[in-house]
Enzyme design. Structure first.
Site, PDB file in Angstrom:
ATOM      1  N   HIS A  62       0.677  -1.163  -0.149  1.00  0.00           N
ATOM      2  CA  HIS A  62       0.143   0.014  -0.109  1.00  0.00           C
ATOM      3  C   HIS A  62       0.822   1.272   0.039  1.00  0.00           C
ATOM      4  O   HIS A  62       1.950   1.321   0.676  1.00  0.00           O
ATOM      5  CB  HIS A  62      -0.892   0.036   1.217  1.00  0.00           C
ATOM      6  CG  HIS A  62      -1.842  -1.015   1.139  1.00  0.00           C
ATOM      7  ND1 HIS A  62      -2.606  -1.669   2.372  1.00  0.00           N
ATOM      8  CD2 HIS A  62      -2.626  -1.436   0.307  1.00  0.00           C
ATOM      9  CE1 HIS A  62      -3.355  -2.613   1.804  1.00  0.00           C
ATOM     10  NE2 HIS A  62      -3.703  -2.355   0.482  1.00  0.00           N
ATOM     11  N   GLU A  65       1.919   3.416   3.100  1.00  0.00           N
ATOM     12  CA  GLU A  65       2.592   2.550   4.158  1.00  0.00           C
ATOM     13  C   GLU A  65       4.090   2.204   3.646  1.00  0.00           C
ATOM     14  O   GLU A  65       4.780   1.193   4.090  1.00  0.00           O
ATOM     15  CB  GLU A  65       1.966   1.032   4.319  1.00  0.00           C
ATOM     16  CG  GLU A  65       0.465   1.239   4.624  1.00  0.00           C
ATOM     17  CD  GLU A  65      -0.473   0.215   4.686  1.00  0.00           C
ATOM     18  OE1 GLU A  65       0.140  -0.931   4.313  1.00  0.00           O
ATOM     19  OE2 GLU A  65      -1.692   0.413   4.704  1.00  0.00           O
ATOM     20  N   GLU A 275       1.382  -5.440  10.896  1.00  0.00           N
ATOM     21  CA  GLU A 275       0.929  -4.159  10.941  1.00  0.00           C
ATOM     22  C   GLU A 275       1.791  -3.323  11.713  1.00  0.00           C
ATOM     23  O   GLU A 275       1.861  -3.355  13.113  1.00  0.00           O
ATOM     24  CB  GLU A 275      -0.257  -4.119  11.455  1.00  0.00           C
ATOM     25  CG  GLU A 275      -1.427  -4.914  10.420  1.00  0.00           C
ATOM     26  CD  GLU A 275      -1.792  -4.056   9.272  1.00  0.00           C
ATOM     27  OE1 GLU A 275      -1.179  -3.023   8.964  1.00  0.00           O
ATOM     28  OE2 GLU A 275      -2.710  -4.500   8.258  1.00  0.00           O
TER      29      GLU A 275
END
Length: 311
Positions: A62, A65, A275
């Site tokens: 992404h 990110e 994450e």
């Protein structure tokens, strides 16, 4: 002097420059281009080690990110330097890591999107204005900081044939029915150059494990549907222990069509979404040192396939 610059946002050009400098400085590392995007940016790899255990680490699926690309590049540089100097990394002999595993890294899966978010694509340019036009259909998403997709407006981590139709149904119900900054699944699975290349690369390497780096939340996701992968939870628990992250089930609305979902489904081996960090993406570089420290143990343990505390 460090090769990897952690003091400014990364771009596709700086990513490739750092990869090439690492390979030049440490000739036992190697790189190749696995795809060229629709906007002619390379998707490059960085490979370290010659061991029988093959693993793939990927980042920046992404666009906003992008801090995850720096995590992999910094790890690559520190591991390569430790190998060259017969040193240690995370209290493990670096040469032992290189002898045990071959680590295939794809530090920037979405170079086009990253360049939009980090400013390498200037306002007024055709790609920038094209992306802005797509973003106008989603006025509640900030532009360009809220951009996660590639420059064609497709979310690359919703492209994989692992519940893709379920993902499409969920995202369409949320209003993501056309190309835009995030959550558009595309017209069909693997119809984007970047996702198709990563899937093909994964099939070619046939790894024992994959890590897919994202931000944010300090969470590790390890499951897909009801697939039971021997040892996956135990290894995930080791990741959680060394990182301080929590090991969790994937939320239903995010449970389908991701890279790690596809890997678990097709290979029946451990795959993890990591994450990193806390807050709203793009995360500030002030978080980098903590993010890297938190994740170093994960990167080493994943390569070895066991908790280093038990070696």
């Amino acid at each position: 002097m460090s090769i990897v610059n952690i003091n400014e946002p990364i771009t596709s050009e700086s990513c490739d420059r750092m990869i090439l400098q690492i390979v030049k400085t440490y000739p036992f590392c190697r790189t190749e281009v696995i795809a060229t995007t629709a906007f002619q940016r390379p998707v490059s790899t960085l490979v370290i080690g010659n061991g029988p255990r093959k693993v793939i680490y990927s980042a920046s699926h992404h666009a906003n990110e992008w801090i995850t690309s720096l995590v992999l590049l910094k790890f690559a540089e520190e591991l390569a330097q430790a190998i060259a100097e017969n040193g240690m990394l995370f209290d493990v002999e670096a040469q032992k890591i290189a002898d045990a595993a071959t680590i295939y890294m794809v530090p920037m899966v979405d170079p086009d999107g990253v360049d939009l978010v980090t400013g390498a694509i200037p306002p007024g340019s055709i790609p920038y204005e094209s992306a802005r036009n797509l973003a106008e259909f989603y006025p509640n998403i900030p532009f360009p900081n809220g951009w996660k997709a590639n420059l064609l407006g497709v979310d690359l981590n919703l492209q994989y044939p692992a519940g893709w139709l379920q993902a499409r149904e969920i995202k369409f119900s949320q209003g993501f029915t056309r190309p835009g900054p995030r959550d558009y699944v595309g017209r069909s699975p693997l119809n984007q150059l970047e996702s198709r290349a990563l899937a093909g690369y994964t099939e070619f390497i046939d790894p024992a494990l994959v890590l897919a780096y994202h931000s944010q939340g300090e969470v590790i996701y390890w499951q897909f549907n009801d697939y039971i992968i021997p040892g996956a939870k135990e290894l995930g628990e080791a990741f959680a222990r060394v990182s301080g992250y929590t090991l969790e089930d994937t939320p239903f609305e995010s449970s389908f069509a991701g890279y790690k979902d596809w890997f678990i489904k097709n290979f029946l081996r451990p795959g993890y979404t990591i994450e990193v960090g806390q807050g709203e993406s793009p995360l500030p570089l002030s978080q980098f040192d903590k993010i890297y420290t938190d994740n170093l143990g994960i990167l080493v343990i994943a390569a070895l396939g066991q908790d280093v505390q038990k070696i």
